[in-house]
Enzyme design. Structure first.
Site, PDB file in Angstrom:
ATOM      1  N   ASP A  17       0.815  -1.217   0.000  1.00  0.00           N
ATOM      2  CA  ASP A  17       0.000   0.000   0.000  1.00  0.00           C
ATOM      3  C   ASP A  17       0.848   1.265   0.000  1.00  0.00           C
ATOM      4  O   ASP A  17       0.678   2.143  -0.850  1.00  0.00           O
ATOM      5  CB  ASP A  17      -0.946   0.013   1.208  1.00  0.00           C
ATOM      6  CG  ASP A  17      -2.095  -0.977   1.057  1.00  0.00           C
ATOM      7  OD1 ASP A  17      -1.902  -2.011   0.404  1.00  0.00           O
ATOM      8  OD2 ASP A  17      -3.175  -0.702   1.595  1.00  0.00           O
ATOM      9  N   ARG A  96       0.439   4.778  17.675  1.00  0.00           N
ATOM     10  CA  ARG A  96       0.213   5.794  16.645  1.00  0.00           C
ATOM     11  C   ARG A  96       0.697   7.190  17.036  1.00  0.00           C
ATOM     12  O   ARG A  96       1.355   7.858  16.234  1.00  0.00           O
ATOM     13  CB  ARG A  96      -1.272   5.821  16.243  1.00  0.00           C
ATOM     14  CG  ARG A  96      -1.762   4.554  15.559  1.00  0.00           C
ATOM     15  CD  ARG A  96      -0.815   4.092  14.464  1.00  0.00           C
ATOM     16  NE  ARG A  96      -1.345   2.971  13.701  1.00  0.00           N
ATOM     17  CZ  ARG A  96      -0.631   1.962  13.270  1.00  0.00           C
ATOM     18  NH1 ARG A  96       0.664   1.911  13.548  1.00  0.00           N
ATOM     19  NH2 ARG A  96      -1.164   0.988  12.566  1.00  0.00           N
ATOM     20  N   ASP A 125      -6.976   4.648  12.779  1.00  0.00           N
ATOM     21  CA  ASP A 125      -5.598   5.133  12.665  1.00  0.00           C
ATOM     22  C   ASP A 125      -5.500   6.476  11.950  1.00  0.00           C
ATOM     23  O   ASP A 125      -4.653   7.302  12.272  1.00  0.00           O
ATOM     24  CB  ASP A 125      -4.724   4.097  11.961  1.00  0.00           C
ATOM     25  CG  ASP A 125      -4.358   2.942  12.875  1.00  0.00           C
ATOM     26  OD1 ASP A 125      -4.486   3.112  14.102  1.00  0.00           O
ATOM     27  OD2 ASP A 125      -3.947   1.889  12.375  1.00  0.00           O
ATOM     28  N   SER A 181      -5.289  -8.692   7.412  1.00  0.00           N
ATOM     29  CA  SER A 181      -4.215  -7.705   7.547  1.00  0.00           C
ATOM     30  C   SER A 181      -3.622  -7.783   8.945  1.00  0.00           C
ATOM     31  O   SER A 181      -4.304  -8.155   9.908  1.00  0.00           O
ATOM     32  CB  SER A 181      -4.738  -6.290   7.271  1.00  0.00           C
ATOM     33  OG  SER A 181      -5.602  -5.865   8.303  1.00  0.00           O
TER      34      SER A 181
END
Length: 416
Positions: A17, A96, A125, A181
């Site tokens: 990605d 994050r 996120d 994922s």
């Protein structure tokens, strides 16, 4: 060729990605600086650097932020006993703001005008990254490709990304992709999407990577002693082989290894995302699970009952703020200060057993303990007069007597 738009710092993972996003950003006219955070994940960082440069990044930053992740983000969560919706230990949510803080630092160092990330438009996120960026650099501009129609309409699925990658010489995985994922950091690994989106589906064999199957884990437990100061673990000792770890990062890595060996830290949950939808996630949080149980125990041993009730309410709000991406908000900073103040007397050692997917507390000791063995003993009267309990019970029963007396009158009246 698109008109030059300036420099963007891309939060880069090295995967399909963000590799496609890197090339796409260049097509849009951006000069791209790639930033890859080493936050404890298993990654070939040098290969990722070479890949980003080959795809056209003008510079690549690989920043090891593992130690600050433990000391500045995980430790406050341990002090708080942070738990979102009673089960999630916040592994991704804590990482994050740590990653994004360094993203902003690099952006300012480079004089860049933009930051970019590969978070989807449906998840948490994107919120966590961007709230951190805006808090630390209010004038920053964010490029979020998965929220731009010209990007997500062009790439509605993985097949289109793969075609784009082949067309632009982006290396694609040669091994079959797992049908879900994954996102990993030092604290945990998460699994979602793909076949896991049906909440009825059981996690398939081979999904878990940080922990052994508890059923096939060792038949002998590891007994650990974990020392705390101000609610933070400062030393772990293995009672079996005498191994010790004292530095924050080494201690946490060691607990990951021990917990992983015994299958500790697996959960499979449905949670409420901040953006409004429910999602299914499977998480492995080995060291975090051990520390949650150990800290909970030493805190209950050393903290006043009423202070702890208030602190539990603060922890609930803290967990919600962290999950929703508000680490750098004034209210979250205030809560961290309050929770930190509550931890001044949380000092001592917890002895526990790690075995077959479980953590069993075996004992605890502390110089700041509020436990009075003589006072609580059934064999010694101590500084306590049992007769006083009669008045205590009478006073506390008064409210109940009056309530049920009134309820009896109301019932009689209704029956007439």
């Amino acid at each position: 060729m698109a008109q030059p738009k300036g420099t963007v710092v891309l939060a880069y993972s090295g995967g399909l990605d963000t590799s496609c996003i890197l090339v796409w950003l260049k097509e849009q006219g951006y000069d791209v600086i790639a930033y890859l955070a080493n936050i404890g994940q298993k990654e070939d960082f040098e290969a990722a650097r070479k890949k980003a440069l080959a795809l056209g990044a003008k510079k690549v930053y690989i920043e090891d932020i593992s130690r600050e992740f433990v000391e500045e983000f995980i430790w406050p969560a341990v002090q708080a006993n942070a738990l979102y919706e009673d089960r999630y230990l916040l592994g991704t949510a804590l990482a994050r703001p740590c990653i994004a803080r360094k993203l902003v630092e690099i952006t300012q160092r480079e004089g860049a005008q933009y930051v970019a990330h590969g978070a989807t438009g449906k998840g948490n996120d994107q919120v966590r990254f961007e709230l951190t960026c805006y808090a630390l650099c209010p004038n920053i501009k964010v490029v979020a490709p998965w929220r731009l129609p010209e990007f997500y309409q062009r790439f509605p699925g993985r097949r289109e990304l793969m075609d784009y990658a082949k067309k632009h010489g982006i290396p694609v995985p040669v091994t079959p992709q797992t049908p879900w994922s994954m996102d990993e950091n030092l604290m945990h690994i998460s699994y979602e999407a793909g076949i896991l989106e049906n909440p009825k589906n059981q996690a398939p064999p081979g999904l878990y990577t940080k922990t052994c199957d508890p059923a096939t884990s060792p038949d002998t437990p590891d007994v650990l002693e974990i020392e705390f100061e101000r609610g933070v673990p400062v030393k772990v000792t293995n009672a079996g082989d005498g191994a010790t770890r004292c530095s924050a990062l080494e201690l946490f890595v060691y607990l990951n290894d021990i917990a992983g060996k015994h299958g500790v830290g697996r959960i499979d949950i449905v949670e409420n995302r901040f953006v409004g939808m429910k999602s299914r996630g499977i998480y492995e949080t080995p060291a975090g699970t051990i520390l949650y149980h150990a800290h909970l125990d030493i805190e209950a041993f050393t903290m006043d009952r009423e202070v702890r009730k208030i602190k539990q309410g603060l922890a609930l709000k803290f967990s919600e703020l962290v999950y929703n991406g508000f680490w750098h908000s004034p209210e979250c900073e205030f809560l961290r200060q309050c929770i930190g103040r509550s931890q001044e007397a949380v000092v001592g050692t917890v002895r526990l057993s790690v075995f077959k997917g479980q953590v069993y507390v075996l004992g605890r000791e502390s110089p700041r303990s509020l436990y009075n063995e003589e006072l609580v003993s059934m064999n010694v009267q101590g500084d306590y007069e049992p007769a006083d309990a009669t008045g205590f019970i009478n006073i506390n029963s008064l409210r109940l007597k009056e309530y049920h007396r009134l309820q009896s009158k109301v019932t009689v009246k209704q029956d007439e």
